[in-house]
Design an enzyme around this catalytic site. Structure first.
Site, short mmCIF file in Angstrom:
data_model
loop_
_atom_site.label_atom_id
_atom_site.label_comp_id
_atom_site.label_asym_id
_atom_site.label_seq_id
_atom_site.Cartn_x
_atom_site.Cartn_y
_atom_site.Cartn_z
N ASN A 11 0.87 -1.18 0.00
CA ASN A 11 0.00 0.00 0.00
C ASN A 11 0.91 1.23 0.00
OD1 ASN A 11 -1.79 2.07 0.47
ND2 ASN A 11 -2.38 1.40 2.53
N TRP A 12 0.99 1.87 -1.15
CA TRP A 12 1.95 2.99 -1.30
C TRP A 12 1.41 4.30 -0.68
CZ3 TRP A 12 4.09 2.44 -7.05
CH2 TRP A 12 4.72 1.20 -7.16
N LYS A 13 0.15 4.32 -0.30
CA LYS A 13 -0.46 5.53 0.29
C LYS A 13 -0.18 6.75 -0.61
CE LYS A 13 -0.13 3.21 4.71
NZ LYS A 13 0.03 3.25 6.16
N HIS A 101 -9.45 1.34 5.17
CA HIS A 101 -8.14 1.48 5.83
C HIS A 101 -8.29 2.43 7.02
CE1 HIS A 101 -3.98 2.49 6.60
NE2 HIS A 101 -3.65 1.41 5.93
N GLU A 103 -6.61 4.77 8.01
CA GLU A 103 -6.38 6.19 7.69
C GLU A 103 -7.62 6.80 7.04
OE1 GLU A 103 -2.73 5.44 5.62
OE2 GLU A 103 -1.78 4.95 7.53
N GLU A 172 -5.10 -4.84 10.66
CA GLU A 172 -4.04 -3.86 10.85
C GLU A 172 -4.29 -3.11 12.15
OE1 GLU A 172 -2.10 -2.52 6.93
OE2 GLU A 172 -3.98 -1.42 7.06
N GLY A 178 2.88 2.22 10.82
CA GLY A 178 3.85 3.31 10.68
C GLY A 178 4.58 3.66 11.96
N SER A 217 3.71 -2.23 10.31
CA SER A 217 5.16 -2.31 10.51
C SER A 217 5.74 -3.68 10.16
CB SER A 217 5.54 -1.88 11.93
OG SER A 217 5.19 -0.52 12.14
N GLY A 238 3.04 -1.16 4.26
CA GLY A 238 3.09 0.27 3.95
C GLY A 238 4.53 0.68 3.65
N GLY A 239 5.20 1.23 4.66
CA GLY A 239 6.55 1.79 4.46
C GLY A 239 7.51 0.87 3.74
P1 13P Z 1 3.26 0.29 7.69
O1 13P Z 1 3.75 -1.02 7.07
O2 13P Z 1 4.02 1.48 7.21
O3 13P Z 1 3.14 0.19 9.16
O4 13P Z 1 1.77 0.51 7.12
C1 13P Z 1 0.86 -0.53 7.18
C2 13P Z 1 -0.35 -0.13 6.43
O5 13P Z 1 -1.05 0.78 6.82
C3 13P Z 1 -0.64 -0.86 5.19
O6 13P Z 1 -1.94 -0.59 4.74
#
Ligand code: 13P
Length: 254
Positions: A11-13, A101, A103, A172, A178, A217, A238-239
């Protein structure tokens, strides 16, 4: 017992800024897939929609394009400024769409009713809906995490009938996203197992076949331990999905 494959989603956000950087990242992943560096895994990437048509040129049966979100108010088209419809994502070649998600829940106040609408549009467009669920830190500390996750799933599944080919659950925990603070394999497994028991109340086939992914993470160091748990069928990253080497290492870890 059903053998579920391992699915790894990036997920590149809202990353990166430049289309060229998004294209380079997708190209590196596509290169690894074509050299069969990553076998027996389904890899998927969810770029920001602004980069999606460029990234789509690198996608394939082994590297699926995904959407990060879609419009709740129409499946196809209409007067919904700023929204992207499920049909538009499908037209780009997307095979799956993230829904709910944390967010989106946090910054856009997305409700279960809204998410149910989105899931209907995603599945009606022939794509998989990836329903994201997870508790906050205060909910975990209050030990209400099972109830929170169960409520997030139940509120959707009681309003829409789905098959295992239409839904993926991504657990999640918000406190792990993050933050560099990952749920331990045991903590994650315990919630995943509870999700599977909950799904069985709706349909035993869904419970057996649905992919339940962990996100929060996940990185090259902890992926192997998490992915070795019996009810963890992959990761939503994510990251660590923004660096091709890290993402590929996670894909190889399972
Ligand atoms: P991180 O891997 O950066 O914690 O993010 C997870 C995420 O929100 C994937 O959708």
């Amino acid at each position: 017992m059903t053998q579920r494959n391992i699915w790894i989603m990036g997920n590149w956000k809202t990353n990166p800024v430049m289309t060229q950087d998004a294209s380079n990242l997708a190209q590196q992943l596509a290169g690894a897939v074509s050299k069969q560096t990553v076998q027996h895994k389904q890899m998927m990437i969810a770029p920001g929609v602004i980069h999606a048509s460029t990234v789509a040129t690198h996608c394939s049966e082994q590297l699926w394009l995904m959407g990060q979100d879609c419009c709740a108010y129409t499946q196809t088209q209409g007067a919904y400024t700023g929204d992207i419809s499920a049909a538009q994502l499908a037209e780009l070649g997307a095979k799956a769409v993230l829904v709910g998600h944390s967010e989106r829940r946090q910054y856009h106040q997305e409700s279960s009713e809204l998410l149910t609408q989105k899931i209907k549009h995603v599945t009606a467009s022939g794509m998989l809906a990836v329903l994201c669920v997870g508790e906050s830190l205060s909910e975990r500390e209050a030990k209400t995490h099972f109830d929170v996750v169960a409520q997030q799933i139940t509120s959707v599944l009681q309003s829409v009938t789905l098959t295992a080919a239409q839904i993926v659950i991504a657990y999640e925990p918000v406190w792990a996203i993050g933050t560099g603070r990952t749920a331990s394999p045991e903590q994650a497994q315990e919630v995943h197992a509870a999700i599977r028991v909950l799904l069985a109340k709706f349909d035993t086939e869904i419970a057996e076949k649905t992919q339940i992914l962990y996100g929060g993470s996940m990185n090259p160091k902890n992926a192997s331990a998490l992915l070795s748990m019996s009810d963890i069928d992959g990761g939503l990253i994510g990251g660590a999905s923004l660096k091709a080497d890290d993402f590929l290492t996670i894909c190889q870890a399972a």
